[in-house]
Scaffold this motif. Structure first.
Motif, PDB file in Angstrom:
ATOM      1  N   LYS A 142       0.842  -1.176   0.000  1.00 32.46           N
ATOM      2  CA  LYS A 142       0.000   0.000   0.000  1.00 32.46           C
ATOM      3  C   LYS A 142       0.887   1.240   0.000  1.00 32.46           C
ATOM      4  O   LYS A 142       1.950   1.251   0.596  1.00 32.46           O
ATOM      5  N   ARG A 143       0.430   2.302  -0.656  1.00 28.81           N
ATOM      6  CA  ARG A 143       1.212   3.515  -0.695  1.00 28.81           C
ATOM      7  C   ARG A 143       0.292   4.713  -0.526  1.00 28.81           C
ATOM      8  O   ARG A 143      -0.854   4.693  -0.950  1.00 28.81           O
ATOM      9  N   ALA A 144       0.807   5.744   0.089  1.00 31.09           N
ATOM     10  CA  ALA A 144       0.024   6.955   0.293  1.00 31.09           C
ATOM     11  C   ALA A 144       0.106   7.823  -0.945  1.00 31.09           C
ATOM     12  O   ALA A 144       1.165   7.964  -1.537  1.00 31.09           O
ATOM     13  N   VAL A 145      -1.022   8.400  -1.351  1.00 35.54           N
ATOM     14  CA  VAL A 145      -1.035   9.263  -2.522  1.00 35.54           C
ATOM     15  C   VAL A 145      -1.837  10.513  -2.207  1.00 35.54           C
ATOM     16  O   VAL A 145      -2.654  10.534  -1.302  1.00 35.54           O
ATOM     17  N   GLN A 146      -1.627  11.549  -2.996  1.00 38.39           N
ATOM     18  CA  GLN A 146      -2.441  12.747  -2.925  1.00 38.39           C
ATOM     19  C   GLN A 146      -3.110  12.904  -4.272  1.00 38.39           C
ATOM     20  O   GLN A 146      -2.451  12.826  -5.306  1.00 38.39           O
ATOM     21  N   GLN A 147      -4.430  13.092  -4.283  1.00 35.09           N
ATOM     22  CA  GLN A 147      -5.147  13.283  -5.524  1.00 35.09           C
ATOM     23  C   GLN A 147      -6.043  14.495  -5.409  1.00 35.09           C
ATOM     24  O   GLN A 147      -6.575  14.784  -4.348  1.00 35.09           O
ATOM     25  N   SER A 148      -6.211  15.203  -6.525  1.00 30.76           N
ATOM     26  CA  SER A 148      -7.052  16.389  -6.548  1.00 30.76           C
ATOM     27  C   SER A 148      -8.377  16.065  -7.194  1.00 30.76           C
ATOM     28  O   SER A 148      -8.433  15.297  -8.152  1.00 30.76           O
ATOM     29  N   CYS A 149      -9.440  16.673  -6.653  1.00 34.39           N
ATOM     30  CA  CYS A 149     -10.771  16.441  -7.220  1.00 34.39           C
ATOM     31  C   CYS A 149     -11.645  17.629  -6.896  1.00 34.39           C
ATOM     32  O   CYS A 149     -12.017  17.825  -5.744  1.00 34.39           O
ATOM     33  N   GLY A 150     -11.949  18.426  -7.907  1.00 35.21           N
ATOM     34  CA  GLY A 150     -12.857  19.547  -7.706  1.00 35.21           C
ATOM     35  C   GLY A 150     -12.416  20.491  -6.604  1.00 35.21           C
ATOM     36  O   GLY A 150     -13.204  20.996  -5.842  1.00 35.21           O
ATOM     37  N   GLY A 151     -11.105  20.723  -6.498  1.00 34.61           N
ATOM     38  CA  GLY A 151     -10.624  21.645  -5.480  1.00 34.61           C
ATOM     39  C   GLY A 151     -10.281  20.982  -4.164  1.00 34.61           C
ATOM     40  O   GLY A 151      -9.768  21.613  -3.256  1.00 34.61           O
ATOM     41  N   VAL A 192     -19.807  18.679   0.774  1.00 34.21           N
ATOM     42  CA  VAL A 192     -18.755  18.363  -0.191  1.00 34.21           C
ATOM     43  C   VAL A 192     -19.380  18.301  -1.574  1.00 34.21           C
ATOM     44  O   VAL A 192     -20.412  17.649  -1.766  1.00 34.21           O
ATOM     45  N   SER A 193     -18.774  18.959  -2.547  1.00 41.28           N
ATOM     46  CA  SER A 193     -19.349  19.028  -3.884  1.00 41.28           C
ATOM     47  C   SER A 193     -18.976  17.812  -4.728  1.00 41.28           C
ATOM     48  O   SER A 193     -17.832  17.674  -5.176  1.00 41.28           O
ATOM     49  N   LEU A 194     -19.947  16.935  -4.938  1.00 39.36           N
ATOM     50  CA  LEU A 194     -19.746  15.829  -5.868  1.00 39.36           C
ATOM     51  C   LEU A 194     -19.884  16.318  -7.308  1.00 39.36           C
ATOM     52  O   LEU A 194     -19.297  15.735  -8.220  1.00 39.36           O
ATOM     53  N   ARG A 195     -20.652  17.381  -7.492  1.00 39.20           N
ATOM     54  CA  ARG A 195     -20.793  17.962  -8.832  1.00 39.20           C
ATOM     55  C   ARG A 195     -19.442  18.385  -9.383  1.00 39.20           C
ATOM     56  O   ARG A 195     -19.090  18.094 -10.532  1.00 39.20           O
ATOM     57  N   ASP A 196     -18.661  19.090  -8.555  1.00 39.04           N
ATOM     58  CA  ASP A 196     -17.349  19.541  -9.010  1.00 39.04           C
ATOM     59  C   ASP A 196     -16.451  18.366  -9.353  1.00 39.04           C
ATOM     60  O   ASP A 196     -15.677  18.418 -10.311  1.00 39.04           O
ATOM     61  N   CYS A 197     -16.534  17.313  -8.557  1.00 45.75           N
ATOM     62  CA  CYS A 197     -15.740  16.115  -8.841  1.00 45.75           C
ATOM     63  C   CYS A 197     -16.144  15.495 -10.174  1.00 45.75           C
ATOM     64  O   CYS A 197     -15.289  15.143 -10.994  1.00 45.75           O
TER      65      CYS A 197
END
Length: 425
Positions: free
Chosen positions: A24-33, A366-371
């Motif tokens: 397992k590895r830690a990651v950073q991901q962007s989604c709608g801000g 939390v905006s799912l629309r933006d995602c």
């Protein structure tokens, strides 16, 4: 019984699969801000799904085949989960509450101006381009149903104002695993739509009705239409809806004197009248003195019907249900203020502009629309949803604190940074 080895395996004590042995590895991901930090296995989400059938009844040990499992919480605490499968871990919070009920607001617009719901001058509306499209509503619904949601309720505003509502319901009905489609409506346009709704697959109807006196009805909702609502209730009964739920918000000085009249409706009709404690939202001028508590309502009704008896219900029911012996219908109390039911809450909300709201009285969204519009993958959406669910608090802040919090008018249940006012009718 198939076990969801990929997602629940990390949370259910004693369940291990080859997937859990992956590095397992830690990651950073962007989604709608939003930036999401997460741990995940090297297998894809689709590969995880294919694993769902990897353990059959014949190979499950007694520890994992039981209907009661343990959720391992931060700090090593364990929470017992009943009938945990096949609900996704993404929809289980840190208190062990499993959210299999999703409420989706289809519109902010309404053809009434109920005093407890919105200010008299109306509210600011979100531009249409920022509201969820029908396809986005269905995409979100599809995802939640696949993760274990079995009931969807369509709300508003007034959902039947939306022109594509029948299309949305028809498509929802095709979702495998979705057991119940419910709609909450003010009943103004319901009667003419009922044949189509029945055909499309609506299972349950909740109709708002706050007074049985036409002039008082018009005062409370600030519009005419009492006879349209009564016609909708009668037609729903004729078409076989049983029960038809009638929602009545009780406010001191307005309609608390009609409690007995509402209960009397259940004598010869398959109605489930639900008395709702007056709740604070922006713009409705909530005052503790206006609230009639569950216990006060119950005492009043028992003076007329002392043999009123409780009706057993499900653990996650919002209403405390009662029945007068011999009556065809029943009554219930939504006691959000005086006796909250947060501990058994199984509901999540999607607002008309696509915000995920884990608590009706919370002000975090939390905006799912933006995602969706940023091209987020299904797995990224699930991470956002799971993180929001895990942040859900044990209970709401209490009626006095809620009345001081910045939330929004009940009609919206969405963000309020828009500059659109409701047009005159």
């Amino acid at each position: 019984m198939a076990l969801n080895c990929s997602r629940l395996g990390r949370l259910i004590f004693g369940v291990h699969t080859s997937t859990e042995a992956c590095s397992k590895r830690a990651v950073q991901q962007s989604c709608g801000g939003y930036r999401v930090g997460r741990w995940y296995c090297s297998v894809t989400h689709e590969e995880k799904r294919l694993e769902q059938g990897c353990v059959s009844d014949s190979t499950v040990t007694p520890a994992t085949s039981a209907q009661v499992q343990e959720l391992v919480l931060p700090g090593g605490r364990r929470q017992v989960l009943k009938d945990v499968l096949p609900l996704s871990a993404f929809l289980t919070d840190t208190f062990g509450r499993r959210h299999n009920y999703l409420r989706i607001s289809l519109t902010e617009k309404c053809n009434l101006r109920c005093q407890y719901c919105m200010p008299e001058e109306g509210v600011k509306l979100t531009p249409r381009s920022q509201l969820l499209t029908a396809e986005e509503v269905l995409t979100v619904a599809r995802l939640f149903v696949r993760e274990g949601v079995t009931k969807i309720r369509l709300t508003g505003g007034e959902p039947f104002i939306r022109p594509d509502v029948l299309h949305i319901i028809t498509e929802l009905r095709k979702l495998e695993g979705l057991k119940t489609i419910a709609v909450t409506t003010n009943g103004m346009n319901l009667a003419r739509l009922l044949p189509g709704l029945k055909k499309a697959g609506v299972d349950l109807l909740n109709i708002s009705l706050d007074s049985l006196v036409p002039t008082k009805f018009e005062f409370i909702v600030r519009r005419k239409g009492f006879h349209k609502v009564m016609e909708s209730i009668e037609k729903a009964i004729e078409m076989g809806y049983n029960p038809v739920k009638v929602n009545c918000v009780v406010m001191r000085g307005l309609n608390e004197d009609e409690l007995l009249d509402f209960v009397a409706l259940t004598e010869r009709k398959p109605l489930d009248v639900r008395f709702i404690e007056y709740m604070p939202f922006d713009g409705n001028r909530w005052n503790f003195k206006k609230m009639v508590s569950y216990q006060e309502m119950l005492d009043c009704i028992k003076q007329k019907w002392p043999n009123l008896e409780p009706v057993p219900g499900e653990e996650t029911d919002t209403a405390k249900a009662f029945r007068v012996p011999g009556f065809q219908g029943q009554l219930g109390f939504i006691t959000s203020m005086s006796d909250h039911f947060c501990g058994s809450c199984n509901r999540l909300r999607i607002t008309a502009d696509g915000n995920l709201k884990v608590c009706l009285f919370g002000n975090s969204e939390v905006s799912l629309r933006d995602c969706l519009r940023s091209g987020a993958s299904e797995e990224e959406l699930l991470d956002i949803i799971g993180a929001a669910v895990r942040r859900k608090k044990k209970q709401h802040a209490g009626m006095f604190n809620i009345s001081q919090m910045k939330n929004r008018p009940m009609i919206l249940i969405v963000t309020t940074e828009t500059n659109y006012k409701r047009p005159p009718e």
